[in-house]
Design a protein around this motif. Structure first.
Motif, mmCIF file in Angstrom:
data_model
loop_
_atom_site.group_PDB
_atom_site.id
_atom_site.type_symbol
_atom_site.label_atom_id
_atom_site.label_comp_id
_atom_site.label_asym_id
_atom_site.label_seq_id
_atom_site.Cartn_x
_atom_site.Cartn_y
_atom_site.Cartn_z
ATOM 1 N N GLY A 1 0.830 -24.711 -33.416
ATOM 2 C CA GLY A 1 0.760 -25.318 -34.739
ATOM 3 C C GLY A 1 1.402 -26.693 -34.797
ATOM 4 O O GLY A 1 2.116 -27.107 -33.876
ATOM 5 N N PHE A 2 1.137 -27.391 -35.894
ATOM 6 C CA PHE A 2 1.710 -28.711 -36.119
ATOM 7 C C PHE A 2 2.900 -28.594 -37.062
ATOM 8 O O PHE A 2 2.938 -27.718 -37.929
ATOM 9 C CB PHE A 2 0.660 -29.658 -36.721
ATOM 10 N N ARG A 3 3.854 -29.499 -36.917
ATOM 11 C CA ARG A 3 5.092 -29.399 -37.691
ATOM 12 C C ARG A 3 5.105 -30.257 -38.942
ATOM 13 O O ARG A 3 5.880 -30.017 -39.852
ATOM 14 C CB ARG A 3 6.286 -29.767 -36.800
ATOM 15 N N SER A 4 4.289 -31.296 -38.977
ATOM 16 C CA SER A 4 4.250 -32.173 -40.145
ATOM 17 C C SER A 4 2.868 -32.805 -40.248
ATOM 18 O O SER A 4 2.136 -32.891 -39.259
ATOM 19 C CB SER A 4 5.320 -33.269 -40.047
ATOM 20 N N VAL A 5 2.528 -33.248 -41.461
ATOM 21 C CA VAL A 5 1.244 -33.897 -41.675
ATOM 22 C C VAL A 5 1.158 -35.191 -40.868
ATOM 23 O O VAL A 5 0.155 -35.475 -40.212
ATOM 24 C CB VAL A 5 1.017 -34.175 -43.171
ATOM 25 N N GLY A 6 2.238 -35.987 -40.912
ATOM 26 C CA GLY A 6 2.247 -37.245 -40.167
ATOM 27 C C GLY A 6 2.129 -37.022 -38.671
ATOM 28 O O GLY A 6 1.392 -37.733 -37.980
ATOM 29 N N THR B 1 -9.778 -29.281 -30.859
ATOM 30 C CA THR B 1 -8.592 -29.373 -31.702
ATOM 31 C C THR B 1 -7.962 -28.003 -31.894
ATOM 32 O O THR B 1 -6.734 -27.857 -31.873
ATOM 33 C CB THR B 1 -8.946 -29.978 -33.075
ATOM 34 N N ARG B 2 -8.786 -26.986 -32.097
ATOM 35 C CA ARG B 2 -8.273 -25.627 -32.238
ATOM 36 C C ARG B 2 -7.553 -25.174 -30.969
ATOM 37 O O ARG B 2 -6.522 -24.498 -31.025
ATOM 38 C CB ARG B 2 -9.415 -24.665 -32.558
ATOM 39 N N GLN B 3 -8.084 -25.543 -29.812
ATOM 40 C CA GLN B 3 -7.428 -25.196 -28.551
ATOM 41 C C GLN B 3 -6.039 -25.822 -28.476
ATOM 42 O O GLN B 3 -5.064 -25.166 -28.106
ATOM 43 C CB GLN B 3 -8.276 -25.671 -27.371
ATOM 44 N N ARG B 4 -5.947 -27.097 -28.841
ATOM 45 C CA ARG B 4 -4.661 -27.769 -28.797
ATOM 46 C C ARG B 4 -3.698 -27.216 -29.839
ATOM 47 O O ARG B 4 -2.501 -27.094 -29.596
ATOM 48 C CB ARG B 4 -4.837 -29.276 -29.013
ATOM 49 N N GLU B 5 -4.227 -26.887 -31.001
ATOM 50 C CA GLU B 5 -3.388 -26.322 -32.055
ATOM 51 C C GLU B 5 -2.733 -25.021 -31.579
ATOM 52 O O GLU B 5 -1.547 -24.791 -31.814
ATOM 53 C CB GLU B 5 -4.235 -26.074 -33.301
ATOM 54 N N ARG B 6 -3.508 -24.193 -30.897
ATOM 55 C CA ARG B 6 -2.953 -22.936 -30.368
ATOM 56 C C ARG B 6 -1.936 -23.207 -29.279
ATOM 57 O O ARG B 6 -0.875 -22.570 -29.234
ATOM 58 C CB ARG B 6 -4.076 -22.046 -29.842
ATOM 59 N N ALA B 7 -2.247 -24.149 -28.383
ATOM 60 C CA ALA B 7 -1.325 -24.460 -27.287
ATOM 61 C C ALA B 7 0.000 -25.024 -27.812
ATOM 62 O O ALA B 7 1.067 -24.750 -27.259
ATOM 63 C CB ALA B 7 -1.971 -25.455 -26.318
ATOM 64 N N MET B 8 -0.076 -25.799 -28.893
ATOM 65 C CA MET B 8 1.118 -26.405 -29.479
ATOM 66 C C MET B 8 1.802 -25.478 -30.480
ATOM 67 O O MET B 8 2.837 -25.828 -31.044
ATOM 68 C CB MET B 8 0.731 -27.712 -30.183
ATOM 69 N N LYS C 1 -2.885 -25.003 -40.473
ATOM 70 C CA LYS C 1 -1.552 -24.643 -40.926
ATOM 71 C C LYS C 1 -0.566 -25.665 -40.374
ATOM 72 O O LYS C 1 -0.480 -25.872 -39.162
ATOM 73 C CB LYS C 1 -1.179 -23.249 -40.424
ATOM 74 N N ILE C 2 0.170 -26.309 -41.268
ATOM 75 C CA ILE C 2 1.164 -27.292 -40.858
ATOM 76 C C ILE C 2 2.499 -26.894 -41.469
ATOM 77 O O ILE C 2 2.655 -26.901 -42.696
ATOM 78 C CB ILE C 2 0.773 -28.712 -41.292
ATOM 79 N N ASN C 3 3.429 -26.510 -40.600
ATOM 80 C CA ASN C 3 4.741 -26.047 -41.047
ATOM 81 C C ASN C 3 4.605 -24.922 -42.082
ATOM 82 O O ASN C 3 5.338 -24.860 -43.072
ATOM 83 C CB ASN C 3 5.541 -27.212 -41.633
ATOM 84 N N GLY C 4 3.626 -24.045 -41.844
ATOM 85 C CA GLY C 4 3.429 -22.901 -42.715
ATOM 86 C C GLY C 4 2.594 -23.150 -43.959
ATOM 87 O O GLY C 4 2.316 -22.214 -44.709
ATOM 88 N N GLU C 5 2.203 -24.389 -44.201
ATOM 89 C CA GLU C 5 1.421 -24.715 -45.393
ATOM 90 C C GLU C 5 -0.037 -25.019 -45.000
ATOM 91 O O GLU C 5 -0.285 -25.600 -43.951
ATOM 92 C CB GLU C 5 2.016 -25.920 -46.123
ATOM 93 N N GLN C 6 -0.950 -24.665 -45.881
ATOM 94 C CA GLN C 6 -2.366 -24.897 -45.609
ATOM 95 C C GLN C 6 -2.768 -26.326 -45.955
ATOM 96 O O GLN C 6 -2.572 -26.776 -47.080
ATOM 97 C CB GLN C 6 -3.222 -23.919 -46.407
ATOM 98 N N LYS C 7 -3.318 -27.035 -44.971
ATOM 99 C CA LYS C 7 -3.838 -28.389 -45.168
ATOM 100 C C LYS C 7 -5.299 -28.397 -44.718
ATOM 101 O O LYS C 7 -5.836 -27.393 -44.269
ATOM 102 C CB LYS C 7 -3.021 -29.404 -44.362
ATOM 103 N N TYR C 8 -5.908 -29.570 -44.812
ATOM 104 C CA TYR C 8 -7.319 -29.683 -44.458
ATOM 105 C C TYR C 8 -7.518 -30.851 -43.490
ATOM 106 O O TYR C 8 -7.029 -31.959 -43.732
ATOM 107 C CB TYR C 8 -8.179 -29.896 -45.702
ATOM 108 N N PHE D 1 -0.992 -37.309 -33.700
ATOM 109 C CA PHE D 1 -1.480 -36.666 -32.479
ATOM 110 C C PHE D 1 -2.998 -36.600 -32.456
ATOM 111 O O PHE D 1 -3.635 -36.938 -31.457
ATOM 112 C CB PHE D 1 -0.907 -35.254 -32.340
ATOM 113 N N LEU D 2 -3.610 -36.161 -33.560
ATOM 114 C CA LEU D 2 -5.055 -35.978 -33.584
ATOM 115 C C LEU D 2 -5.797 -37.303 -33.500
ATOM 116 O O LEU D 2 -6.898 -37.365 -32.945
ATOM 117 C CB LEU D 2 -5.456 -35.211 -34.843
ATOM 118 N N SER D 3 -5.211 -38.377 -34.034
ATOM 119 C CA SER D 3 -5.835 -39.696 -33.905
ATOM 120 C C SER D 3 -5.903 -40.107 -32.437
ATOM 121 O O SER D 3 -6.909 -40.649 -31.967
ATOM 122 C CB SER D 3 -5.051 -40.734 -34.709
#
Length: 239
Positions: free
Chosen positions: A182-187, A173-180, A85-92, A192-194
């Motif tokens: 969620g992510f705010r933008s695709v970019g 990645t899931r651990q970081r996603e929860r700690a953060m 989930k990025i800014n409320g939208e589903q991405k992959y 961050f993930l790179s």
């Protein structure tokens, strides 16, 4: 030839402080404010916004330098994609690892169709400069369609039971996603993930396969490599 160290020109904090903040943020599930607090406990006053800028500027540079020091990837690649989930939208989030669990590449995309799979295949081979002997995926049809077009001579195995290697690689990645939260933008997620996928695994050897002494020895080597890529070793030599 050794890689050129990052430039810290214009920064009033020493490289040891900058690199330590970047390491803390990418190694542990910490927020920028928590890193700020840890540095304050050490008597170093630095704002979380400054730490955020350091991570954005140096994170991918450090990760790229660590990747260049990795050996050639294995010849068996595991590919997988998960919802984010990025800014409320589903991405992959697409991810590829080799048979040893080394992260080869990650890519955030809007879809998981044939075009998205084809784009990931091509990017993966370009970035690694290698061609696998076999790829392992789940039964998503997009993989088969892209495989026939991009790498038809490579063996393709499809099974939800054979791809645990890639699925397990998503857990940090899931651990970081929860700690953060969620992510705010695709970019922002991609940047961050790179960096995260290059820095965090470097400090996560396969601990369960090592004795305590072997683990300490391996971590000593990895910290020495870290000092080389951030430029601390060069500064010490020059002094």
């Amino acid at each position: 030839m050794g890689a050129v160290s990052p430039s810290y020109k214009g920064h009033r904090y020493p490289v040891e402080v900058i690199s330590h903040c970047v390491w803390l943020y990418h190694r542990f599930p910490l927020s920028f404010r928590e890193v700020e607090e840890l540095m304050l406990e050490r008597g170093i006053v630095v704002s979380y916004e400054t730490i955020r800028r350091w991570c954005a500027k140096f994170g991918q540079t450090y990760a790229g330098a660590l990747r260049r020091r990795q050996p050639q990837p294995g010849d068996k690649w595991h590919l997988d994609e998960v919802f984010v989930k990025i800014n409320g939208e589903q991405k992959y989030l697409w991810r590829a690892v080799d048979q040893d669990g080394n992260v080869l590449d990650i890519l955030v995309q809007n879809r998981r169709d044939k075009a998205a799979a084809r784009r990931f295949f091509r990017r993966l081979m370009k970035r690694t400069g290698a061609v696998p002997r076999v790829i392992v995926t789940d039964k998503l049809r997009s993989y088969s369609a892209a495989h026939r077009e991009v790498m038809p001579c490579i063996e393709h195995r499809q099974s939800k039971y054979l791809n645990n290697r890639a699925e397990n690689s998503h857990q940090p990645t899931r651990q970081r996603e929860r700690a953060m939260k969620g992510f705010r933008s695709v970019g922002g997620a991609q940047r961050f993930l790179s960096a995260f996928s290059g820095i965090s695994p470097h400090f996560r050897p396969r601990r369960h396969l090592m004795t305590a002494a072997a683990h300490r020895t391996e971590m000593t080597v990895r910290f020495a490599i870290w000092e080389q890529i951030i430029g601390v070793t060069g500064l010490a030599t020059a002094a």
